[in-house]
Design a protein around this motif. Structure first.
Motif, PDB file in Angstrom:
ATOM      1  N   THR A 172       0.844  -1.191   0.000  1.00 40.04           N
ATOM      2  CA  THR A 172       0.000   0.000   0.000  1.00 40.04           C
ATOM      3  C   THR A 172       0.878   1.239   0.000  1.00 40.04           C
ATOM      4  O   THR A 172       1.943   1.255   0.621  1.00 40.04           O
ATOM      5  N   VAL A 173       0.420   2.261  -0.715  1.00 40.87           N
ATOM      6  CA  VAL A 173       1.167   3.517  -0.830  1.00 40.87           C
ATOM      7  C   VAL A 173       0.190   4.666  -0.679  1.00 40.87           C
ATOM      8  O   VAL A 173      -0.893   4.649  -1.278  1.00 40.87           O
ATOM      9  N   SER A 174       0.548   5.636   0.121  1.00 42.89           N
ATOM     10  CA  SER A 174      -0.253   6.857   0.252  1.00 42.89           C
ATOM     11  C   SER A 174       0.402   7.953  -0.571  1.00 42.89           C
ATOM     12  O   SER A 174       1.619   8.173  -0.469  1.00 42.89           O
ATOM     13  N   VAL A 175      -0.378   8.628  -1.385  1.00 43.24           N
ATOM     14  CA  VAL A 175       0.148   9.698  -2.233  1.00 43.24           C
ATOM     15  C   VAL A 175      -0.611  10.985  -1.955  1.00 43.24           C
ATOM     16  O   VAL A 175      -1.787  10.961  -1.594  1.00 43.24           O
ATOM     17  N   LYS A 176       0.088  12.075  -2.105  1.00 45.77           N
ATOM     18  CA  LYS A 176      -0.538  13.390  -1.979  1.00 45.77           C
ATOM     19  C   LYS A 176       0.218  14.367  -2.860  1.00 45.77           C
ATOM     20  O   LYS A 176       1.387  14.142  -3.215  1.00 45.77           O
TER      21      LYS A 176
END
Length: 645
Positions: free
Chosen positions: A191-195
């Motif tokens: 899982t990867v969180s991007v912003k």
């Protein structure tokens, strides 16, 4: 298509996708992030980097040459084709996902034949689900089965088919629109969180490249062709090197120690970290897994597996990771043998006090002033949450799929056929009805002769989600720690239950001189818990305004989705000491209650003391709802009251 190499930033996301391309056994990628961060652009660009495949000629299922258990076997010859990226729309039907009876052959040739679905098309490729958190539950169940077994089994409409369905599952989601079911969340390997970047230079380069691509797509793609070709070759080389990469026992112990330190459930996390570390070593061109490979794998594989509760924040803090890796380094040097497990302190070096830990000042009764300046006090720490039993709204609805109340569903399991009700064609019953009349209708060749009287509709039944609106009295008379703590604990328990049952939840609070929508109806439990922790108490009690605000919220939600049935839970002692309507506060509250008389309502009486005025019961009578005391607010009791409502 926008080139993969031309994407600015998002290094973790690009690495996670590339590692899955090297080792599909990792299990896919879940991309969490705010809107407009190029999540879909990056995923779609990945398909151009995947190596081509050898498949059996004319096989509809894309089988490996030599496969004997394929529905299209035996095969003749081999052909080479690019790997596919198959997109699963949020509104897809079950037939489109798993396949169905080939209607054309059934009507023209009179034979049963299977038409493959998206699971077959995605075999040995990428299955991409945009807004995966909004996917209907019955489709999620089918995805879980296929992802777990690597095969799709279809038993429907007289057709029995089993075919291989091994794919790289990639999903994107915006957490503001609701969380993902734990079962599906665990199926994603990484899982990867991007912003979006906050750096002006980075944002400028993003705009520059996007405008250049829109002005001349072919020219722009040509400038990045060499870089994409280099990545594609590196994937091919890493795949070839993967089987030669060794995983030393010391690194195996390191992986096990890190996963134990973070107390992840099950063994899937350990396996995913091991596969990811091996793929990262192959990506580097190394012959053996090292500590740096394990650290990269932990950053990508454990954040979503640390969440033991919907209210836990996803992610791993840097200090926690450093502490866990330092502890794991000691295990990596130890010989094999029994292990007592990680220290009780956990990776952060101390006991977990939970969010918002620490004592809060005892709230005091608000002043009896004019109510225009309520005394702001933080809400006390919520009481321990309990497991909420099923609360059902009476009757049969037609709302969005969920797991709460009975509903006539547009999608889901077919329970029978009908000539008047239902959605879509019930093919088997239609053909069965028409079959006995073919001779009388003069049929002489292939195909069926159908009339309007043969048509049968599919009647589907399932569960729906509901809107649960909490209306909370946050005035000074309610600000006693015991009462507000119990109220907060009850709301948190039902928020967790709503998360599991795919409900919408909203919170209206009233104090001082007015009411406010503390939480607009949402399925995001993270946002709900955060708003609840920030709730302020004190001031007078504008009960009428609270009921009017709840009525307005329900009106707006009804316009958005007329089929979603609401349930209102009012938590109050029944006292009304101010009113925005200009009349007697108590009388205005009774009048406002009449607006919600047609809605399922439960009033929780929060009055305490030896002498009770019974005001909450009067409000419940005006609302035509049930009333229960706060001290009786248990899971069993509340569930029974709501069902009675």
């Amino acid at each position: 298509m926008f080139p993969f190499s031309a994407v600015v930033g998002h290094d973790d996301l690009r690495l996670a996708l590339l590692l899955n391309a090297v080792h599909p056994g990792i299990g896919g990628v879940l991309v969490r992030g705010e809107k407009g961060t190029a999540k879909s652009t990056i995923v779609r660009a990945l398909a151009a980097l995947l190596p081509e495949l050898d498949v059996s000629r004319d096989c509809r299922f894309g089988c490996v040459p030599g496969t004997t258990d394929c529905p299209d076997a035996p095969h003749e010859g081999v052909q080479r084709r690019p790997a596919k990226l198959v997109e699963l729309p949020v509104g897809a039907t079950e037939d489109r996902l798993v396949g169905s009876l080939d209607l054309e052959k059934a009507l023209t040739e009179g034979v049963r034949a299977f038409q493959p679905g998206l699971l077959a098309a995605a075999h040995r490729g990428v299955l991409y689900v945009d807004e995966v958190n909004l996917l209907h539950d019955h489709l999620v169940d089918l995805l879980l089965d296929a992802a777990a077994m690597g095969r799709a089994h279809v038993e429907r409409e007289g057709v029995s088919i089993s075919h291989a369905a091994q794919f790289l599952l990639v999903g994107t989601m915006n957490p503001e629109e609701g969380e993902l079911r734990p079962q599906l969340l665990d199926r994603f390997g990484l899982t990867v969180s991007v912003k979006a970047a906050r750096d002006v230079g980075v944002r400028t380069e993003v705009i520059r490249r996007r405008l250049a691509y829109e002005a001349a797509p072919a020219t722009f793609a040509g400038r990045w062709a060499d870089e994409d070709a280099r990545l594609k070759q590196q994937i091919t080389n890493a795949r070839a090197n993967l089987s030669r990469v060794s995983l030393p026992d010391s690194e195996l112990r390191r992986i096990a120690a890190v996963c134990a330190a973070f107390e992840v459930d099950g063994m899937r996390a350990d396996l995913v970290v091991a596969r990811t570390a091996t793929a990262h070593a192959a990506w580097r061109g190394a012959e053996s897994v090292e500590e740096s490979d394990v650290e990269v794998a932990v950053r990508l594989a454990l954040p979503h597996r640390r969440r033991r509760d919907p209210f836990d924040e996803p992610g791993i803090e840097e200090q926690q990771l450093e502490d866990a890796m330092r502890q794991a380094a000691e295990h990596a040097q130890e010989p094999d043998g029994p292990d007592d497990g990680p220290d009780d302190d956990g990776p952060d070096g101390g006991p977990d006090d939970g969010p918002g830990g620490g004592d809060l000042p005892e709230p005091q009764e608000g002043p009896a002033g004019n109510g225009n300046a309520p005394q702001d006090r933080p809400a006390p720490e919520p009481a321990p949450a309990f497991k909420a039993r099923l609360m059902e709204v009476p009757g049969v609805g037609e709302g969005a799929p969920g797991k709460r109340s009975r509903a006539r569903a547009r999608t889901g399991r077919v329970v029978r056929s009908s000539t008047v009700d239902g959605t879509g064609l019930h093919l088997v019953d239609t053909l069965t009805t028409a079959a006995p009349h073919q001779a009388a209708r003069g049929r002489t060749g292939p195909g069926l002769v159908l009339t309007g009287t043969d048509l049968r509709r599919a009647v589907r039944e399932g569960k729906e989600s509901n809107l649960v609106l909490f209306v909370v009295d946050a005035s000074g008379s309610m600000a006693a720690r015991q009462r507000m703590s119990a109220v907060s604990g009850a709301v948190i328990s039902l928020l967790r239950d709503a998360y599991q049952r795919r409900d919408k939840v909203g919170v209206v609070t009233f104090r001082g001189s007015q009411a406010e929508v503390a939480l607009p109806p949402t399925t995001s439990v993270d946002a709900a818990a955060a708003r609840l922790r920030k709730m302020r108490t004190g001031g007078r009690t504008p009960l009428a305004d609270g009921l009017l605000k709840a009525h307005r919220v329900l009106e707006v939600e009804h316009l958005r989705d007329p089929r979603k049935r609401p349930l209102v839970v009012l938590l109050t002692d029944g006292r009304a000491t101010s009113s925005g309507l200009g009349g007697d506060p108590a009388a205005d509250a009774i009048k406002a209650a009449g607006l919600l008389a047609q809605t399922a309502v439960v009033v929780v009486d929060c009055e305490q003391g030896h002498v009770r005025l019974g005001l909450a019961q009067k409000v419940a009578d005006a609302l035509r709802g049930a009333c229960v005391r706060l001290e009786e607010l248990s899971a069993d009791h509340l569930a029974g009251v709501v069902r009675a409502a």
